[in-house]
Enzyme design. Structure first.
Site, short mmCIF file in Angstrom:
data_model
loop_
_atom_site.label_atom_id
_atom_site.label_comp_id
_atom_site.label_asym_id
_atom_site.label_seq_id
_atom_site.Cartn_x
_atom_site.Cartn_y
_atom_site.Cartn_z
N GLU A 1 -8.80 1.45 -31.24
CA GLU A 1 -8.47 0.10 -31.71
C GLU A 1 -9.66 -0.57 -32.38
OE1 GLU A 1 -4.85 -1.18 -28.84
OE2 GLU A 1 -6.81 -1.68 -28.05
N ARG B 1 -13.17 6.07 -21.51
CA ARG B 1 -11.72 5.94 -21.53
C ARG B 1 -11.05 6.93 -22.50
NH1 ARG B 1 -9.67 0.80 -23.08
NH2 ARG B 1 -8.17 0.62 -21.42
N ASP C 1 1.00 3.03 -23.52
CA ASP C 1 0.22 1.84 -23.19
C ASP C 1 0.89 0.96 -22.15
OD1 ASP C 1 -1.75 -0.01 -23.24
OD2 ASP C 1 -1.33 -0.81 -25.22
N GLU D 1 0.82 -7.30 -18.76
CA GLU D 1 0.87 -7.49 -20.21
C GLU D 1 2.25 -7.21 -20.78
OE1 GLU D 1 -1.95 -5.04 -22.31
OE2 GLU D 1 -1.08 -5.49 -24.26
C1 BDP Z 1 -3.69 -2.63 -24.77
C2 BDP Z 1 -3.97 -4.08 -24.93
C3 BDP Z 1 -5.29 -4.38 -25.57
C4 BDP Z 1 -6.37 -3.59 -24.88
C5 BDP Z 1 -6.01 -2.13 -24.92
C6 BDP Z 1 -6.98 -1.25 -24.15
O1 BDP Z 1 -2.93 -4.64 -25.69
O2 BDP Z 1 -5.51 -5.75 -25.48
O3 BDP Z 1 -7.61 -3.82 -25.47
O4 BDP Z 1 -4.78 -1.92 -24.31
O5 BDP Z 1 -6.61 -0.77 -23.10
O6 BDP Z 1 -2.71 -2.52 -23.78
O7 BDP Z 1 -8.11 -1.03 -24.57
#
Ligand code: BDP
Length: 692
Positions: A283, A316, A357, A385
């Site tokens: 991301e 991670r 996720d 979330e």
């Molecule tokens: C997702 C979230 C995001 C996190 C990401 C993560 O939407 O905000 O930064 O995971 O785990 O679920 O890094």
């Protein structure tokens, strides 16, 4: 009551039970004045005072009913034949013994921290109404690192946080440490949580500068007596941002020297610093791949920096690349599996429970069982979330349990995810379970009374990944609301079905990622466009006039091939796959016949409705519990359940309105039409939704 006291309320037990408890817990023997034994004794005194009456102070053997706290093979317990050897570093035992002819309860461990854990357990026995007359309890954690991950920013905004601001007050630290930090440590220690990552995985390099290290040190000093180590996230590009270097290439000697020096600096201030948690090449976060290097290069470099100090690197596996894959679910496995055996011993690869996720339901991540020569840690998300934020009552125990009980078949039947996580499947010593925390500055800590249960169950499972989550819900309910069975039975039953209900009204039958864009609040099955297909809902549902679902079998992305053959074959086979995962793995026509005989369309619609009905049921049940719950907490939960009811309806209606444009079929008999038009639902906007 406002919920601040969590499951550590220590309210007086029923008068009928008090006498028996008071006899067994009449006095506490003096303890050595170490920091941890001091807090253990204080907690025991506090708990007993609240539950059964203030205990006296008396030496073991001086009278009946003394509780003896023993750390290590002290003279006080020699001759009692206690199996200390089996307890390891953090385990404890609680036993009813006779000392000098007097009935005594000994809480013993090899180290002080085990005694503290034992004290919490002992108090929980009374809180949950169990007898303490003849105790013989041995408990040893099955997982070594039991971690909270705070996604807390340094400005106190919490990413995906629904319970106020960060509880870490970076601005006032280190000069002022909020007393709440002690209660935070107590609550975590009561569950056996022994590590906390203080800041967001989307990290800022500032957290590694001297002023912030001093702030983290003040927290570490506060948490230390409770057996909790602090960790920080490490932004991979820190050498450039705070080190004055031109690169963060992990093979560059100056970069390696930066991290070594940084680790040395941290350990000078925080001698028991836990280590780093890293989100890299995911991301948009920087990482070793920016320099043509690998996860191994990056993780091992950091591991070499903290290793000499006894530190650990959590790296991670939640990654996805700039180039969009045909199936995002395959990415983590593809990037990590080839490196099995190449990470340092002090690296833990932290893997989310599922491959996408934190969805309301995901099949277990295919990396579990696939990297036997690597320390694999679990990452669960406690903050909801994707499960209705803090206003939906969703007990996550069954969801965590479902993943942990899944059989990877990596070494034949019984190779459960739990056995990967506790290290027993592959003989691994450095084991870990992390939960993305749902704790914030709200008075009730977690945003709602019932979300406290998710923190609680996470901690209990980190101690024992094979523990039953129904029993845990019972304990939590008794400790949080009271032991009256007229309350406990309905509350636990409500909790146990609540996650399945959320799956039903949000994403039934294996659908996933149908939430509103960005904030993930409410339904957004129509979300499309934008920078990445795999950030849209339509990519995951693949609905068309001919059918719905993501084909992950050999005719599609073949993600099923990432599992052990027997597992993958079952997922790929319509006769074998559980209908709960149907559309996760298969694209099917709208008239496909479900086991119930319903068509896929009818079955979907019914499930949405079933979810809404469940929430109706929870509203009714809770309304009837008013006589057993204090007014303030009862009211808060009632309000939230009404919000959840309305939002479950919204989920159902919006989803049905959307998918009906493809299915072009009527609703099954008895299923009411959506309350509004599709345009209405699409037009709803939530610019200030929390937690983004
Ligand atoms: C997702 C979230 C995001 C996190 C990401 C993560 O939407 O905000 O930064 O995971 O785990 O679920 O890094």
């Amino acid at each position: 009551e406002d919920g601040y006291d969590l499951w550590l309320r220590y309210k007086p037990v029923a008068e009928s039970a008090r006498v028996a408890y008071a006899a067994r817990a009449a006095a506490i023997a003096p303890v050595a004045e170490t920091p941890t034994l001091t807090v253990a004794r204080a907690e025991l005194e506090r708990g007993l005072t609240g539950l059964v009456g203030q205990p006296a102070s008396a030496a073991a053997g001086a009278r009946d009913g003394v509780i003896l706290l023993a750390s290590g093979a002290t003279p006080a317990i020699t001759g009692l034949g206690l199996p200390l050897k089996t307890l390891g570093e953090e385990g404890y035992l609680i036993r009813t013994v006779t000392v000098g002819g007097k009935a005594t309860t000994v809480i013993a461990a090899n180290r002080d921290i085990g005694v503290l854990y034992g004290v919490f357990r002992y108090l929980s026995l009374i809180q949950t109404g169990q007898s303490v007359d003849k105790l013989d309890i041995v408990s040893v954690p099955k997982v070594k690192l039991r971690m909270l991950n705070h996604w807390d920013n340094l400005d106190r905004h919490v990413e995906r946080g629904y319970s106020g601001q960060s509880i870490f007050d970076w601005w006032r630290l280190p000069g002022h440490v909020d007393p709440r930090m002690v209660d935070y440590a107590r609550a975590n220690a009561s569950l056996g949580i022994n590590g906390t990552v203080l800041n967001n995985v989307n990290a800022k390099a500032d957290s590694l500068t001297a002023p912030f290290i001093a702030k983290a040190a003040a927290l570490a000093d506060t948490f230390r007596p409770y057996g909790i180590k602090v960790y920080l996230t490490a932004r991979f590009s820190s050498p450039m941002e705070i080190g004055g270097l031109k690169t963060a290439d992990p093979l560059d000697p100056a970069v390696r020297a930066f991290w070594k020096a940084k680790a040395d600096e941290i350990y000078k201030t925080i001698p028991d610093f836990g280590g780093f948690l890293v989100k890299a090449n995911s991301e948009g976060q920087p990482g070793p791949q920016d320099y043509g290097r690998t996860h191994v290069d990056g993780a091992n470099m950091l591991a070499d920096a903290v290793g000499p100090h006894g530190g650990v690197v959590f790296w991670r596996a939640f990654v996805y690349s700039h180039e969009q894959p045909e199936d995002r679910a395959k990415q983590g496995y593809n990037e990590f599996k080839p490196f099995d055996g190449q990470f340092r011993d002090n690296v833990v690869i932290q893997v989310k429970n599922g491959a996408i996720d934190f969805q309301p339901r995901e099949p277990f991540h295919p990396l579990f069982g696939a990297m036997p020569k690597t320390n694999l840690g679990m990452e669960f998300q406690i903050t909801k979330e994707y499960l209705g934020f803090s206003t939906h009552l969703v007990y996550l125990g069954p969801m965590f349990e479902e993943t942990l009980a899944s059989d990877t078949m990596a070494k034949g039947k019984g190779s459960t995810v739990a056995k990967v996580i506790d290290g027993s499947l592959d003989g691994r010593k450095l084991t870990a379970m992390a939960g993305v925390a749902n704790i914030g500055s709200d008075r009730n800590w977690s945003g709602s009374q019932f979300d406290q249960a998710n923190w609680y169950v996470f901690g209990r499972l980190a101690w024992d990944p094979e523990a039953g989550t129904q029993a845990i819900a019972q304990d939590w309910t008794r400790m949080t609301f009271g032991a009256d069975p007229r309350l406990v039975t309905p509350v636990v039953s409500m909790m146990m079905g609540s996650r399945e209900a959320a799956v039903d009204y949000m994403t039934p039958l294996g659908l996933h990622h149908q939430m509103g864009e960005g904030h993930h609040y409410g339904p957004g099955p129509w979300v499309s466009g934008g920078p990445r297909a795999d950030w849209t809902s339509v990519y995951y549902a693949k609905a068309s006039e001919t059918g719905i679902g993501f084909d992950r079998t050999a005719t599609g992305s073949n993600a099923t091939a990432q599992y052990a053959p027997a597992v993958g074959a079952c997922y790929a086979d319509l006769k074998c796959v559980d209908e709960k995962d149907l559309l996760w793995f298969h694209h099917l026509p709208w008239d496909y016949r479900l086991k119930s005989g319903d068509t896929l369309w009818d079955g979907m619609v019914k499930r949405y409705g079933r979810g809404v009905s469940y929430v109706d049921g929870m509203n009714r049940t809770w309304a009837g519990l008013a006589p057993y719950v204090d007014a303030r907490r009862h009211r808060e939960v009632s309000d939230y359940l009404k919000i959840q009811r309305a939002e479950a309806q919204w989920w159902r209606d919006a989803s049905i309105a959307w998918f009906q444009t493809f299915a072009k079929r009527p609703l099954p008999a008895g299923e009411p039409a959506p309350n509004h038009t599709l345009e209405y639902y699409k037009a709803l906007g939530f610019p200030f939704a929390p937690g983004i």
